[in-house]
Design an enzyme around this catalytic site. Structure first.
Site, mmCIF file in Angstrom:
data_model
loop_
_atom_site.group_PDB
_atom_site.id
_atom_site.type_symbol
_atom_site.label_atom_id
_atom_site.label_comp_id
_atom_site.label_asym_id
_atom_site.label_seq_id
_atom_site.Cartn_x
_atom_site.Cartn_y
_atom_site.Cartn_z
ATOM 1 N N THR A 1 2.347 3.474 -6.648
ATOM 2 C CA THR A 1 2.522 3.936 -5.275
ATOM 3 C C THR A 1 1.744 5.236 -5.113
ATOM 4 O OG1 THR A 1 4.178 4.379 -3.549
ATOM 5 C CG2 THR A 1 4.635 5.252 -5.752
ATOM 6 N N VAL B 1 0.859 -1.176 0.000
ATOM 7 C CA VAL B 1 0.000 0.000 0.000
ATOM 8 C C VAL B 1 0.894 1.224 0.000
ATOM 9 C CG1 VAL B 1 -1.888 1.205 1.160
ATOM 10 C CG2 VAL B 1 -1.668 -1.289 1.396
ATOM 11 N N CYS B 2 0.586 2.183 -0.875
ATOM 12 C CA CYS B 2 1.270 3.467 -0.832
ATOM 13 C C CYS B 2 2.785 3.266 -1.011
ATOM 14 C CB CYS B 2 0.916 4.154 0.486
ATOM 15 S SG CYS B 2 1.245 5.909 0.608
ATOM 16 N N THR B 3 3.588 3.929 -0.188
ATOM 17 C CA THR B 3 5.045 3.853 -0.339
ATOM 18 C C THR B 3 5.641 2.574 0.230
ATOM 19 O OG1 THR B 3 5.220 5.201 1.675
ATOM 20 C CG2 THR B 3 5.412 6.343 -0.443
#
Length: 208
Positions: free
Chosen positions: A132, A112-114
């Site tokens: 990302t 998830v995300c970074t």
């Protein structure tokens, strides 16, 4: 079906919704809505940290992990969330080694995300299509030139690797995992129970 063991990595300054969103999806999934209260999720979810010590998230929430790197059980799915805490984790040799050792035993690796940047630093994104958080897309491409960063998709599926856009996108990623294991009707019922709109398209939800 046999319950799938889902491990969610946590670390200091992890983004709360990055890990809590997928946790909610997996823990609230039921194969039958008719006996939701009497049945259990087909996913057994645990929180994993480098050490058995409270983790302090972004915003100051204190969380106790279920396992550390040494006593973590076999996993079917691993979720690597993001947040500001990924910056030091990208240079954490203990975590990067643990990831490299764990990945061959997984059925699905997700981020998830970074959190995807941590996977990249572990050398797990070579030749893959990924995404990302929108603020880190260009940085990710610079860091990992042999990885294809997709800017217009909310969740990117590349075989047994799923990466997602920022923060709330982890919910959509987890719903795709539920769809893979349990079928789309179960994933839709899970989203409805959460009063969350099921992702009928995969376009990134913000303009960049």
């Amino acid at each position: 079906m046999d319950r799938k063991k889902v491990g969610i990595l946590i670390f200091d300054d992890v983004e709360v919704l990055d890990y809590c969103g997928p946790f909610e999806v997996f823990s609230t999934t039921r194969l039958s809505e008719d006996n939701r209260r009497e049945s259990e999720s087909p996913f057994d979810v645990v929180l994993i940290a480098e050490q058995h010590a409270p983790v302090v998230t972004t915003g100051g929430m204190r969380v106790l992990p279920d396992h550390d790197f040494h006593d973590c059980p076999a996993l079917d799915v691993l979720v690597v969330p993001g947040g500001w805490g990924t910056r030091p984790q990208m240079e954490n040799p203990q975590l990067l080694t643990w990831l490299r050792e764990r990945v061959p035993t997984l059925e699905l690796l997700t981020s998830v995300c970074t959190g995807a940047l941590v996977l990249g630093k572990a050398g797990l994104l070579e030749g893959k299509q990924v995404t990302t958080h929108w603020r880190s897309l260009d940085w990710m491409q610079e860091l990992f030139p042999h990885t294809t960063v997709l800017k217009t998709q909310h969740v990117v599926e590349d075989g047994d690797l799923l990466t997602s856009a920022g923060i709330s996108a982890g919910i959509d990623m987890a719903l795709k995992v539920v769809s893979r294991y349990c079928g789309e009707p179960v994933a839709r019922a899970t989203a409805k129970h959460m009063e969350y709109p099921f992702p009928d398209h995969n376009e990134r939800r913000i303009e960049i």
